[in-house]
Design a protein around this motif. Structure first.
Motif, mmCIF file in Angstrom:
data_model
loop_
_atom_site.group_PDB
_atom_site.id
_atom_site.type_symbol
_atom_site.label_atom_id
_atom_site.label_comp_id
_atom_site.label_asym_id
_atom_site.label_seq_id
_atom_site.Cartn_x
_atom_site.Cartn_y
_atom_site.Cartn_z
ATOM 1 N N MET A 1 0.830 -1.210 0.000
ATOM 2 C CA MET A 1 0.000 0.000 0.000
ATOM 3 C C MET A 1 0.855 1.248 0.000
ATOM 4 O O MET A 1 0.432 2.306 -0.458
ATOM 5 C CB MET A 1 -0.909 0.003 1.226
ATOM 6 N N ALA A 2 2.077 1.138 0.543
ATOM 7 C CA ALA A 2 2.973 2.283 0.630
ATOM 8 C C ALA A 2 4.403 1.799 0.448
ATOM 9 O O ALA A 2 4.719 0.640 0.714
ATOM 10 C CB ALA A 2 2.808 2.987 1.969
ATOM 11 N N LEU A 3 5.253 2.709 -0.033
ATOM 12 C CA LEU A 3 6.650 2.376 -0.301
ATOM 13 C C LEU A 3 7.578 3.277 0.496
ATOM 14 O O LEU A 3 7.264 4.440 0.751
ATOM 15 C CB LEU A 3 6.953 2.564 -1.791
ATOM 16 N N GLN A 4 8.727 2.737 0.830
ATOM 17 C CA GLN A 4 9.774 3.541 1.426
ATOM 18 C C GLN A 4 10.372 4.417 0.322
ATOM 19 O O GLN A 4 10.221 4.128 -0.872
ATOM 20 C CB GLN A 4 10.826 2.652 2.061
ATOM 21 N N PRO A 5 11.058 5.501 0.701
ATOM 22 C CA PRO A 5 11.547 6.456 -0.304
ATOM 23 C C PRO A 5 12.364 5.836 -1.439
ATOM 24 O O PRO A 5 12.146 6.171 -2.610
ATOM 25 C CB PRO A 5 12.391 7.425 0.524
ATOM 26 N N ARG A 6 13.265 4.937 -1.137
ATOM 27 C CA ARG A 6 14.096 4.343 -2.190
ATOM 28 C C ARG A 6 13.244 3.592 -3.214
ATOM 29 O O ARG A 6 13.448 3.709 -4.425
ATOM 30 C CB ARG A 6 15.128 3.408 -1.568
ATOM 31 N N ASP A 7 12.252 2.832 -2.736
ATOM 32 C CA ASP A 7 11.382 2.077 -3.638
ATOM 33 C C ASP A 7 10.448 3.003 -4.409
ATOM 34 O O ASP A 7 10.155 2.761 -5.588
ATOM 35 C CB ASP A 7 10.585 1.042 -2.855
ATOM 36 N N TYR B 1 5.434 6.550 1.016
ATOM 37 C CA TYR B 1 4.724 7.123 -0.126
ATOM 38 C C TYR B 1 3.628 6.153 -0.532
ATOM 39 O O TYR B 1 3.901 4.980 -0.806
ATOM 40 C CB TYR B 1 5.681 7.349 -1.300
ATOM 41 N N SER B 2 2.400 6.629 -0.552
ATOM 42 C CA SER B 2 1.258 5.814 -0.943
ATOM 43 C C SER B 2 1.395 5.402 -2.410
ATOM 44 O O SER B 2 1.618 6.251 -3.284
ATOM 45 C CB SER B 2 -0.031 6.615 -0.750
ATOM 46 N N LEU C 1 3.181 13.840 -2.498
ATOM 47 C CA LEU C 1 2.782 13.698 -1.108
ATOM 48 C C LEU C 1 3.490 12.532 -0.435
ATOM 49 O O LEU C 1 3.781 11.529 -1.077
ATOM 50 C CB LEU C 1 1.274 13.462 -1.021
ATOM 51 N N CYS C 2 3.738 12.679 0.858
ATOM 52 C CA CYS C 2 4.289 11.575 1.636
ATOM 53 C C CYS C 2 3.496 11.440 2.925
ATOM 54 O O CYS C 2 2.723 12.326 3.298
ATOM 55 C CB CYS C 2 5.769 11.787 1.940
ATOM 56 N N ILE C 3 3.690 10.318 3.582
ATOM 57 C CA ILE C 3 3.060 10.028 4.860
ATOM 58 C C ILE C 3 4.175 9.936 5.879
ATOM 59 O O ILE C 3 5.119 9.166 5.701
ATOM 60 C CB ILE C 3 2.301 8.689 4.789
ATOM 61 N N ARG C 4 4.105 10.729 6.932
ATOM 62 C CA ARG C 4 5.122 10.699 7.996
ATOM 63 C C ARG C 4 4.526 9.997 9.204
ATOM 64 O O ARG C 4 3.499 10.416 9.723
ATOM 65 C CB ARG C 4 5.568 12.107 8.341
ATOM 66 N N ILE C 5 5.204 8.936 9.641
ATOM 67 C CA ILE C 5 4.723 8.129 10.751
ATOM 68 C C ILE C 5 5.775 8.128 11.848
ATOM 69 O O ILE C 5 6.954 7.922 11.580
ATOM 70 C CB ILE C 5 4.443 6.685 10.285
ATOM 71 N N GLY C 6 5.333 8.326 13.081
ATOM 72 C CA GLY C 6 6.245 8.278 14.214
ATOM 73 C C GLY C 6 6.884 9.620 14.513
ATOM 74 O O GLY C 6 6.593 10.635 13.880
ATOM 75 N N TRP D 1 13.027 13.392 -2.808
ATOM 76 C CA TRP D 1 12.971 14.210 -1.603
ATOM 77 C C TRP D 1 12.754 15.686 -1.950
ATOM 78 O O TRP D 1 11.980 16.376 -1.295
ATOM 79 C CB TRP D 1 14.240 14.052 -0.775
ATOM 80 N N GLU D 2 13.401 16.179 -2.993
ATOM 81 C CA GLU D 2 13.232 17.578 -3.396
ATOM 82 C C GLU D 2 11.789 17.831 -3.825
ATOM 83 O O GLU D 2 11.189 18.842 -3.444
ATOM 84 C CB GLU D 2 14.204 17.934 -4.528
ATOM 85 N N TRP D 3 11.222 16.926 -4.620
ATOM 86 C CA TRP D 3 9.837 17.080 -5.055
ATOM 87 C C TRP D 3 8.884 17.009 -3.866
ATOM 88 O O TRP D 3 7.878 17.714 -3.832
ATOM 89 C CB TRP D 3 9.483 16.034 -6.089
ATOM 90 N N THR D 4 9.215 16.165 -2.885
ATOM 91 C CA THR D 4 8.402 16.072 -1.674
ATOM 92 C C THR D 4 8.486 17.388 -0.899
ATOM 93 O O THR D 4 7.474 17.929 -0.445
ATOM 94 C CB THR D 4 8.873 14.903 -0.787
ATOM 95 N N ARG D 5 9.687 17.915 -0.746
ATOM 96 C CA ARG D 5 9.904 19.171 -0.037
ATOM 97 C C ARG D 5 9.132 20.313 -0.691
ATOM 98 O O ARG D 5 8.584 21.186 -0.011
ATOM 99 C CB ARG D 5 11.399 19.495 -0.001
ATOM 100 N N LEU D 6 9.072 20.299 -2.025
ATOM 101 C CA LEU D 6 8.362 21.345 -2.765
ATOM 102 C C LEU D 6 6.845 21.129 -2.799
ATOM 103 O O LEU D 6 6.110 21.979 -3.289
ATOM 104 C CB LEU D 6 8.895 21.417 -4.201
#
Length: 72
Positions: free
Chosen positions: A10-16, A52-53, A38-43, A29-34
């Protein structure tokens, strides 16, 4: 993060996620920062995880299919 033995994640780590988009993790990461992806932050703290969904990544790819120049 998987939904079962034979099902897709359902979701992938950044490298994947970067591999799925055929971009470098740094570009992801740059596109996420901008705010382009979208990303999901857990913890919290050192145990914080960024995911990333898959559905969001697929939607992003569909929306950007056919763009030129490799830019989002």
């Amino acid at each position: 993060m998987t939904t079962g033995n034979n099902q897709h994640p359902m979701a992938l780590q950044p490298r994947d996620a970067a591999k799925m988009l055929c971009i470098s993790p740094r570009t992801l990461w740059e596109w996420t920062r901008l705010g382009l992806i979208l990303c999901i932050r857990i913890g919290t703290g050192k145990r914080k995880t960024v995911l990333y969904s898959v559905a969001d990544l697929q939607a992003w790819l569909a929306q950007h299919t056919g763009t030129t120049g490799g830019q989002a």
